[in-house]
Motif scaffolding. Structure first.
Motif, PDB file in Angstrom:
ATOM      1  N   GLY A  48       0.799  -1.224   0.000  1.00  8.90           N
ATOM      2  CA  GLY A  48       0.000   0.000   0.000  1.00  8.90           C
ATOM      3  C   GLY A  48       0.830   1.270   0.000  1.00  8.90           C
ATOM      4  O   GLY A  48       0.288   2.358   0.166  1.00  8.90           O
ATOM      5  N   LYS A  51       3.518   1.961  -4.808  1.00  6.60           N
ATOM      6  CA  LYS A  51       4.434   1.572  -5.888  1.00  6.60           C
ATOM      7  C   LYS A  51       3.668   1.275  -7.176  1.00  6.60           C
ATOM      8  O   LYS A  51       3.973   1.821  -8.247  1.00  6.60           O
ATOM      9  CB  LYS A  51       5.239   0.320  -5.479  1.00  6.60           C
ATOM     10  CG  LYS A  51       5.910   0.433  -4.131  1.00  6.60           C
ATOM     11  CD  LYS A  51       6.651  -0.845  -3.747  1.00  6.60           C
ATOM     12  CE  LYS A  51       5.747  -2.043  -3.517  1.00  6.60           C
ATOM     13  NZ  LYS A  51       4.955  -2.008  -2.282  1.00  6.60           N
ATOM     14  N   SER A  52       2.667   0.407  -7.068  1.00  2.98           N
ATOM     15  CA  SER A  52       1.913   0.030  -8.274  1.00  2.98           C
ATOM     16  C   SER A  52       1.207   1.238  -8.867  1.00  2.98           C
ATOM     17  O   SER A  52       1.155   1.414 -10.084  1.00  2.98           O
ATOM     18  CB  SER A  52       0.882  -1.049  -7.945  1.00  2.98           C
ATOM     19  OG  SER A  52       1.518  -2.229  -7.527  1.00  2.98           O
ATOM     20  N   THR A  53       0.670   2.071  -7.992  1.00  3.03           N
ATOM     21  CA  THR A  53      -0.042   3.249  -8.482  1.00  3.03           C
ATOM     22  C   THR A  53       0.901   4.164  -9.253  1.00  3.03           C
ATOM     23  O   THR A  53       0.554   4.679 -10.315  1.00  3.03           O
ATOM     24  CB  THR A  53      -0.677   3.996  -7.298  1.00  3.03           C
ATOM     25  OG1 THR A  53      -1.459   3.060  -6.548  1.00  3.03           O
ATOM     26  CG2 THR A  53      -1.558   5.114  -7.770  1.00  3.03           C
TER      27      THR A  53
HETATM   28  N1  LIG Z   1      -8.112   2.404  -7.988  1.00  2.00           N
HETATM   29  C1  LIG Z   1      -7.957   2.746  -6.687  1.00  2.00           C
HETATM   30  N2  LIG Z   1      -8.983   3.272  -6.014  1.00  2.00           N
HETATM   31  C2  LIG Z   1      -8.848   3.633  -4.706  1.00  2.00           C
HETATM   32  N3  LIG Z   1      -7.711   3.475  -4.013  1.00  2.00           N
HETATM   33  C3  LIG Z   1      -6.649   2.949  -4.619  1.00  2.00           C
HETATM   34  C4  LIG Z   1      -6.714   2.537  -6.004  1.00  2.00           C
HETATM   35  N4  LIG Z   1      -5.513   2.048  -6.346  1.00  2.00           N
HETATM   36  C5  LIG Z   1      -4.741   2.112  -5.257  1.00  2.00           C
HETATM   37  N5  LIG Z   1      -5.402   2.662  -4.220  1.00  2.00           N
HETATM   38  C6  LIG Z   1      -4.843   2.927  -2.876  1.00  2.00           C
HETATM   39  O1  LIG Z   1      -3.604   3.539  -3.057  1.00  2.00           O
HETATM   40  C7  LIG Z   1      -2.665   3.065  -2.108  1.00  2.00           C
HETATM   41  C8  LIG Z   1      -1.419   2.527  -2.800  1.00  2.00           C
HETATM   42  O2  LIG Z   1      -1.729   1.291  -3.465  1.00  2.00           O
HETATM   43  P1  LIG Z   1      -0.696   0.517  -4.371  1.00  2.00           P
HETATM   44  O3  LIG Z   1      -1.405  -0.613  -5.014  1.00  2.00           O
HETATM   45  O4  LIG Z   1      -0.010   1.467  -5.271  1.00  2.00           O
HETATM   46  O5  LIG Z   1       0.346  -0.055  -3.320  1.00  2.00           O
HETATM   47  P2  LIG Z   1       1.627  -0.956  -3.563  1.00  2.00           P
HETATM   48  O6  LIG Z   1       2.785  -0.200  -3.048  1.00  2.00           O
HETATM   49  O7  LIG Z   1       1.701  -1.409  -4.953  1.00  2.00           O
HETATM   50  O8  LIG Z   1       1.350  -2.179  -2.587  1.00  2.00           O
HETATM   51  P3  LIG Z   1       1.636  -3.755  -2.759  1.00  2.00           P
HETATM   52  O9  LIG Z   1       3.028  -3.975  -2.310  1.00  2.00           O
HETATM   53  O10 LIG Z   1       0.664  -4.393  -1.834  1.00  2.00           O
HETATM   54  O11 LIG Z   1       1.405  -4.113  -4.182  1.00  2.00           O
HETATM   55  C9  LIG Z   1      -3.410   2.030  -1.275  1.00  2.00           C
HETATM   56  O12 LIG Z   1      -3.843   2.666  -0.092  1.00  2.00           O
HETATM   57  C10 LIG Z   1      -4.582   1.653  -2.113  1.00  2.00           C
HETATM   58  O13 LIG Z   1      -5.676   1.293  -1.319  1.00  2.00           O
END
Ligand SMILES: Nc1ncnc2c1ncn2[C@@H]1O[C@H](COP(=O)(O)OP(=O)(O)OP(=O)(O)O)[C@@H](O)[C@H]1O
Ligand SMILES: [Mg+2]
Lengths: 257, 432
Positions: A48, A51-53
Motif C-alpha cells: 500500500g 508503488k503500483s499506483t
Molecule cells: N483504484 C484505486 N482506487 C482507490 N484506491 C486505490 C486505487 N488504487 C490504489 N489505491 C490505494 O492507493 C494506495 C497505494 O496502493 P498501491 O497498489 O499502489 O500499493 P503498492 O505499493 O503497490 O502495494 P503492494 O506492495 O501491496 O502491491 C493504497 O492505499 C490503495 O488502497
C-alpha cells in the motif's frame, strides 16, 4: 557509479513531482523518480506504499493529478495504455492483466494482433511467434491452445513477461514479476533482466525481496505512505539500510545530515 | 496432477474420437439434445414432426430470434444484457412499414410497388436500429449506466415509440419484394437450392483444406487425414441433406394451379415445384458465417471476448472498451432491424405486438447455446442452435396439443435446466 552514468545522458524516464489521490487517499504524494538506459531501478515499500499506483501512471492506466513525465528528454502526455506502448513502455502488471478466457498467444498480442493481408486476425502466425518467444523464456511451457485460466500461476506470469518483452520495449516496468515463480523460473527472470539491461533497456523493478533488489538493481527508490523516502545507490547501502528506509521511512545517515 | 503431461516434451496424446476430430463436446451435447427433442416429438406426433413441411416451418420460425441471438452473444460475452431487443424490433418494423406504405409514397412520391421501395425501407430500418443501439451503447459505455437499466427503459420506450409511429394501427400489406424475406413467400426453388448447397459444400471443403494447410505451414500438429475426411463427409452430408429435405417440401397443387390460372395458363399434367431454401434462412446462414468470422477472426471480435474475460486487462492492453460497448450495442440494434425485416415480412404486415417477449427468447437462445452470463464465453453457432431447440420445443408442444400456458412453463424450466447442466459440465471439465 550512477552519478557518473548520469552525466551527459538523458534519462529514459523522468517522473517529476507526481501526485494522485483516490477519494482523499494520497496514493502517490509528490514523488519523483528517474531511469537511465541500461539501468535497473528498484521500487521498494511496504504494502500500500503506492508503488503500483506510481508505475500505473507511467503505463497509462491512471492519470496523475499533477506532475510531469519526461520520456527520453521530451515531455510526454500519457493518457491511456496505447500512449505508453507507443513510447515503447511495456508493463508486467502485478495482477498480470491477462484475459483468462483467451489462450497465451491471444493475450500476448492483445491490442496488437498480427493480421493477414485481408485484415483478419492471424492466430497461427501469433501462435508461432508465441512458441518462439516461450522457447526462450520458459521452455517448459506447452499449453499453447488452452485458455490461460488453465495455466499455473507461474505459467501465467511467464505469459505476462513474454508480452512485455516481445515488443522491443525500451522501458520495462516489472511489478513483482517473480511473485508466483519457482526458484528455477525466478533465476531465469534474473538472467533475463541482466540480458535486457545489457541491451540498454531501462527497467523499473518492484519487489519485496531486498536480496533480489541488492543483486539486480543499480539504484533503489523507497516509498512509504505514498511519499518517496529516498533514492539510493545500491552499492552504497546495506540490506539493513534499505530495510530501515522501508520500515522507518528514514534515509541512511539522515540523522547525520 | 492431471496436468503433468503438458510438461513432457511432446504434445499430449489425443484422447478419443471427438478429441481427434477436434469437435467441441459441448456442441455435440447440444446437437444431441436437439436430435432427442425432434425424435421424441416425432414419435408423439406419429411422424408429423419430422416431415419436410414441418422442418421448413421450423426453420423459418427460428430465423428472427436466431438473428438477434447472434448479436446477444456479443452483448452477454461482454457482461451486459439487452432487454430491449423485442421492442427495438417493433420500432424498426414500424419505421420500415411506414416508410414503404406511407412516407415514401406520400411524402416522396414513390408510388407503392416501386422497385426501390423495399430497399430504401430496409436501409432506413437498419439505420434506425444502428443509431438506437449505438445510443444504448453510449449510455452504457460512456455514462456507465448499467445495461440492465438502459435496456429495461428501452423496452418500455421503443415498444411505445413503435405505437406512436403507427398510431397503434396494423400496417400492411407490405411491399411484395419485402415480403420475400419472410419465408414461404420467398424461396430459392429446387435448382437454386442445389446450387447454394453445392457452393456451401465447396466453401466448407476449402475452409477445412485452408485451415490444415496453414497449420502445416507453421509446423503445428494436425488431425490425421482420415479424420479430416470423416469431418468433411459429415459436413457434406449435413449440407446436402438439409437442401434435400427443404426441396422435398413441394408447393401444394392448389396453390400452383391458382398461380397458373392467374397467369392465364394451363398447368401441365404432373407438374410439381419445390419450395427449397427460404431466403430468410439463407440470410441467417450468411449472417451466421459473417458473425462467426467477426467473433473469431477480427480484432473487434477478439476485443469483445478479451473484454468479457477481463475488462481491466482489456483496458490495460489499450482497448477502448467504452467505444467497443457502443459498437456492440450498435451491432445489436442493426440485427434487431434485420430481424424486423424477417418478422414483419413473414406476417406480411406490421402489427403492434410484433416481437413481444422476443427479448426473453433471444436471451434464452444465447444462454441455452452456451453463452455464459459471467462473460467471456459464447459461440454464434451455439446461440443459433439454442434458438432452434427452443422453437422445436414450442412447435412440437403445439403440435402435440399442449396448452399455451404449459408450453411456457416447459420452455422456462428448460432454460433453467440448460444453465444448470452447463454449470455442472464446466465444473467437471474444469473449463472456464
Ligand atoms: N483504484 C484505486 N482506487 C482507490 N484506491 C486505490 C486505487 N488504487 C490504489 N489505491 C490505494 O492507493 C494506495 C497505494 O496502493 P498501491 O497498489 O499502489 O500499493 P503498492 O505499493 O503497490 O502495494 P503492494 O506492495 O501491496 O502491491 C493504497 O492505499 C490503495 O488502497
Ligand atoms: Mg503493488
Amino acid at each position: 557509479m550512477a552519478q557518473v552514468q548520469k552525466q551527459g545522458v538523458t534519462p529514459l524516464v523522468d517522473m517529476r513531482d507526481i501526485c494522485i489521490s483516490f477519494g482523499g487517499v494520497h496514493a502517490v504524494d509528490h514523488v519523483s523518480v528517474d531511469l537511465y538506459p541500461g539501468e535497473v531501478v528498484g521500487l521498494l515499500g511496504h504494502n500500500g506504499a503506492g508503488k503500483s499506483t506510481l508505475i500505473k501512471i507511467l503505463s497509462g492506466a491512471y492519470q496523475a493529478d499533477s506532475g510531469e513525465i519526461y520520456v527520453r528528454g521530451e515531455k510526454a502526455t500519457i493518457t491511456n495504455p496505447r500512449d505508453a506502448r507507443a513510447l515503447k513502455i511495456e508493463t508486467i502488471y502485478q495482477t498480470l492483466a491477462l484475459a483468462d478466457n483467451l489462450d497465451a498467444a491471444s493475450n500476448l498480442f492483445l491490442g496488437r494482433e498480427l493480421v493477414t493481408p485481408l485484415g483478419l486476425v492471424d492466430d497461427d502466425a501469433m501462435e508461432a511467434e508465441t512458441r518462439k518467444i516461450m522457447a526462450k523464456l520458459n521452455p517448459n511451457f506447452k499449453k499453447f491452445n488452452d485458455p490461460v485460466s488453465a495455466l499455473s500461476g507461474g505459467q501465467r506470469q511467464s505469459v505476462a513477461i513474454a508480452r512485455a518483452v516481445y515488443f522491443d520495449a525500451q522501458i520495462l516496468i516489472m511489478d513483482e514479476p517473480t511473485a508466483a515463480l519457482g526458484p528455477h523460473e525466478t533465476q531465469m527472470v534474473s538472467e533475463l533482466i541482466e540480458q535486457l539491461k545489457a541491451q540498454g533497456i531501462g527497467i523499473f523493478l518492484i519487489s519485496h525481496d531486498i536480496h533480489d533488489v541488492m543483486k539486480l538493481c543499480d539504484r533503489a527508490s523507497v516509498m512509504k505512505n505514498g511519499q518517496l523516502v529516498g533514492t539510493v545507490d545500491v552499492d552504497d547501502v546495506t540490506d539493513d539500510d534499505l530495510l530501515g528506509m522501508i520500515i522507518l521511512g528514514k534515509k541512511p545517515g539522515a540523522a547525520a545530515d | 496432477m492431471a496436468q503433468t503431461d503438458t510438461n513432457s516434451g511432446r504434445a499430449p496424446a489425443r484422447k478419443n474420437i471427438f478429441h481427434t476430430l477436434e469437435i467441441d463436446l459441448r456442441l455435440l451435447g447440444m446437437i444431441g439434445a436437439f436430435i432427442a427433442v425432434c425424435l421424441v416429438f416425432n414419435v408423439l406426433t406419429d411422424g408429423r414432426f419430422l416431415t419436410p413441411r414441418n422442418i421448413f416451418n421450423l426453420t423459418i420460425q427460428t430465423v428472427s430470434v436466431a438473428i438477434m441471438a447472434t448479436g446477444m452473444v456479443f452483448i452477454i460475452v461482454t457482461r451486459h444484457i439487452d432487454l430491449s431487443v423485442g421492442a427495438l424490433l417493433a420500432t424498426c418494423s414500424a419505421v420500415m412499414a411506414m416508410t414503404q406504405t406511407d412516407w415514401l409514397p406520400n411524402a416522396m412520391g414513390l408510388e407503392f410497388g416501386h422497385p426501390l421501395i423495399p430497399w430504401i425501407a430496409i436501409g432506413v430500418g437498419l439505420l434506425s436500429g444502428l443509431v438506437i443501439g449505438a445510443f444504448h451503447g453510449y449510455l452504457v459505455g460512456y455514462l456507465a449506466i448499467p445495461a440492465f437499466i438502459v435496456t429495461l427503459g428501452g423496452l418500455l420506450v421503443w415498444r411505445n415509440v413503435a405505437w406512436y409511429i403507427t398510431s397503434g394501427k396494423t400496417i400492411g400489406p407490405l411491399d411484395e419484394t419485402f415480403q420475400k424475406f419472410g419465408g414461404i413467400n420467398g424461396t430459392l426453388g429446387a435448382t437454386g437450392s442445389w446450387i447454394v448447397g453445392g457452393l456451401a459444400l465447396l466453401g466448407a471443403l476449402y475452409a477445412l483444406y485452408a485451415a490444415r494447410r496453414n497449420k502445416v505451414k507453421h509446423g503445428f500438429p494436425v488431425k490425421p487425414v482420415w479424420a479430416e475426411f470423416l469431418l468433411a463427409a459429415i459436413i457434406g452430408a449435413a449440407i446436402l441433406g438439409f437442401v434435400a429435405i427443404l426441396n422435398a417440401y413441394e408447393v401444394p397443387t392448389r396453390v400452383l394451379q391458382r398461380t397458373f390460372e392467374q397467369a392465364g395458363l394451363e398447368m401441365p399434367e404432373g407438374y410439381t415445384q419445390s419450395y427449397g431454401i427460404p431466403i430468410s434462412v439463407l440470410l441467417l446462414i450468411f449472417l451466421a458465417i459473417a458473425m462467426t468470422i467477426v467473433a473469431r477472426r477480427t480484432r473487434f471480435g477478439r476485443y469483445v471476448f478479451a473484454t468479457g474475460g477481463n475488462p481491466d486487462a482489456a483496458e490495460l492492453s489499450g482497448i477502448n472498451t467504452r467505444w467497443l460497448t457502443v459498437k456492440i450495442f450498435a451491432l445489436m440494434g442493426a440485427l434487431c432491424a434485420l430481424s424486423a425485416v424477417v418478422a414483419s415480412a413473414r406476417l406480411t404486415n406490421h402489427s403492434n405486438d410484433i416481437g413481444t417477449l422476443d427479448e426473453l427468447r433471444v436471451i434464452a437462445a444465447a444462454v441455452i447455446g452456451g453463452t455464459a452470463l459471467a462473460g467471456g464465453i459464447g459461440t454464434i453457432h451455439g446461440a443459433i442452435l439454442g434458438a432452434l431447440i427452443m422453437q422445436s420445443l414450442q412447435s412440437g408442444m403445439a403440435m402435440v396439443g399442449v396448452d399455451a400456458p404449459l408450453q411456457n412453463i416447459v420452455v422456462g424450466s428448460v432454460l433453467v435446466l440448460a444453465v444448470l447442466i452447463d454449470i455442472v459440465y464446466r465444473k467437471r471439465t474444469g473449463g472456464a
